[in-house]
Write an enzyme that holds these catalytic residues in place. Structure first.
Site: not given
Length: 209
Positions: A103, A194
């Site tokens: 990620e 995010e």
């Protein structure tokens, strides 16, 4: 007249969609995804259908991620933001690789208290008129694109926030590789916001990747 305008927008590829639950899809030829761990009020992501531009809104949504884009070597963006991002927050480029599962984040901005990877620093380098600090962090038994898994997170975090500019995505990939941070096959690379809690919003006025 209204029907004709909507039809024209779809013909031009400017399909728009309002996403209010965990979902991925394509709008105007651009891929998008909304993922959140909670179900608070006002958790949505409006995909504008103009490049990777979107309007994200969250309020106690747990871990909230809205992202859009088809991948590429450069992200060019401009946006406004208000509110808070809870205990952590990241704005920039986000994606995954497979084989190995990684990620990754290239972070240009964040809300107050955000911008901290929680990982160990691997180095730094100058790019796009700034210095980026590079971090690596291991996630153990956490959600991923392959279900619950253990995987590495790679971060490049800009020293000095900004809300518009361009990110040379390939330059970060190359730097990570030179530090032994090996990526796999690209699964996605998208513009991201995010937020790890709080209540806020972001509105991309322009976005392309």
């Amino acid at each position: 007249m209204k029907f004709a305008l909507v039809l024209a927008l779809f013909v031009l590829g400017f399909a728009q969609v309002n996403v209010t639950s965990n979902q991925q899809g394509t709008s105007g030829g651009v891929k998008y995804e909304l993922w959140m761990s909670g179900s608070g009020s006002g958790c949505w992501c409006y995909i504008k259908g103009q490049g990777c531009a979107f309007h994200g809104h969250w309020s106690n949504c747990g871990d909230y991620l809205c992202r859009a884009g088809n991948g590429g070597s450069t992200l060019t963006y401009a946006y406004t933001k208000t509110g808070s991002g809870g205990g952590y927050s990241f704005i920039g480029v986000y994606g995954w690789t497979t084989n190995p599962l990684v990620e990754f984040y290239i972070v240009d901005d964040w809300f107050s208290g955000g911008g901290n990877s929680g990982g160990s620093q691997k180095g730094s380098f100058s790019q796009d008129d700034a210095t980026y600090n590079i971090f690596e962090h291991t996630q153990t038994n956490q959600p991923s694109i392959q279900g619950t898994a253990t995987f590495e997170q790679f971060f490049s975090i800009r020293q000095g926030q900004r809300t518009s500019g361009s990110i040379n995505v390939q330059a970060h990939f190359d730097k990570w590789n030179s530090l032994g941070m090996k990526m796999g096959s690209i699964y996605e690379a998208k513009a991201l916001v995010e937020a790890g809690g709080g209540s806020g919003e972001i509105d991309y006025t322009s976005c392309s990747i």
